[in-house]
Design a protein around this motif. Structure first.
Motif: not given
Length: 126
Positions: A100-124
Motif C-alpha cells: 500500500p505504501m513503501c514503509t517498513g510498517i507496510q512491508l511487515q503487514r504484507m508478510l501476512r498476505a496469503e498469495s505469493w508468486g513463485q519467486g526466484t531462488q538466490v543461492n550464495v
C-alpha cells in the motif's frame, strides 16, 4: 489478483552480485509501490526493500543497506533489485509484491498476505 513474475536468481559465491527483476503480468506496475521479500530455509519470510510508484521513496531492511539497490523503470513495467556483496545470509527465495505504501510498517503487514508468486531462488555459497 495481481500477478508478478520474478527472475534473475541463481547461484553465486560470497561477495558476488545478482540483479533480480520483477515484472507484471497483464497490468501496469506504474501506480503501485512495490516491495521485495525473501524467505530463507528454516526462516520466516521477511521484507527486504520497497520503492514508491514514482521512485521518490525507498526503504531497506538494515541487513541489506549499502549492499542492495532497488529501482524501477515504469516504461518497461519492471522493478529491479540489484544485490551486491552477497553473503550466505542472503540465500533465500525472493518475491516481489505490491504494498500500500513503501514503509517498513507496510512491508511487515504484507508478510501476512496469503498469495505469493513463485519467486526466484538466490543461492550464495562457496
Amino acid at each position: 489478483q495481481l500477478q508478478f513474475v520474478e527472475s534473475g536468481g541463481g547461484s553465486v559465491q560470497p561477495g558476488g552480485s545478482l540483479r533480480l527483476s520483477c515484472a507484471a503480468s497483464g497490468f501496469t506496475l506504474a501506480i503501485y509501490d512495490i516491495g521485495w521479500f525473501r524467505q530463507a530455509p528454516g526462516k520466516e519470510r521477511e521484507g527486504v526493500s520497497c520503492i514508491s510508484n514514482d521512485s521518490g521513496k525507498s526503504y531497506y531492511v538494515n541487513s541489506v543497506k549499502g549492499r542492495f539497490t532497488i529501482s524501477r523503470d515504469n516504461t518497461k513495467n519492471a522493478v529491479y533489485l540489484q544485490m551486491s556483496s552477497l553473503t550466505s545470509e542472503d540465500t533465500a527465495v525472493y518475491y516481489c509484491k505490491q504494498v500500500p505504501m513503501c514503509t517498513g510498517i507496510q512491508l511487515q503487514r504484507m508478510l501476512r498476505a496469503e498469495s505469493w508468486g513463485q519467486g526466484t531462488q538466490v543461492n550464495v555459497s562457496s
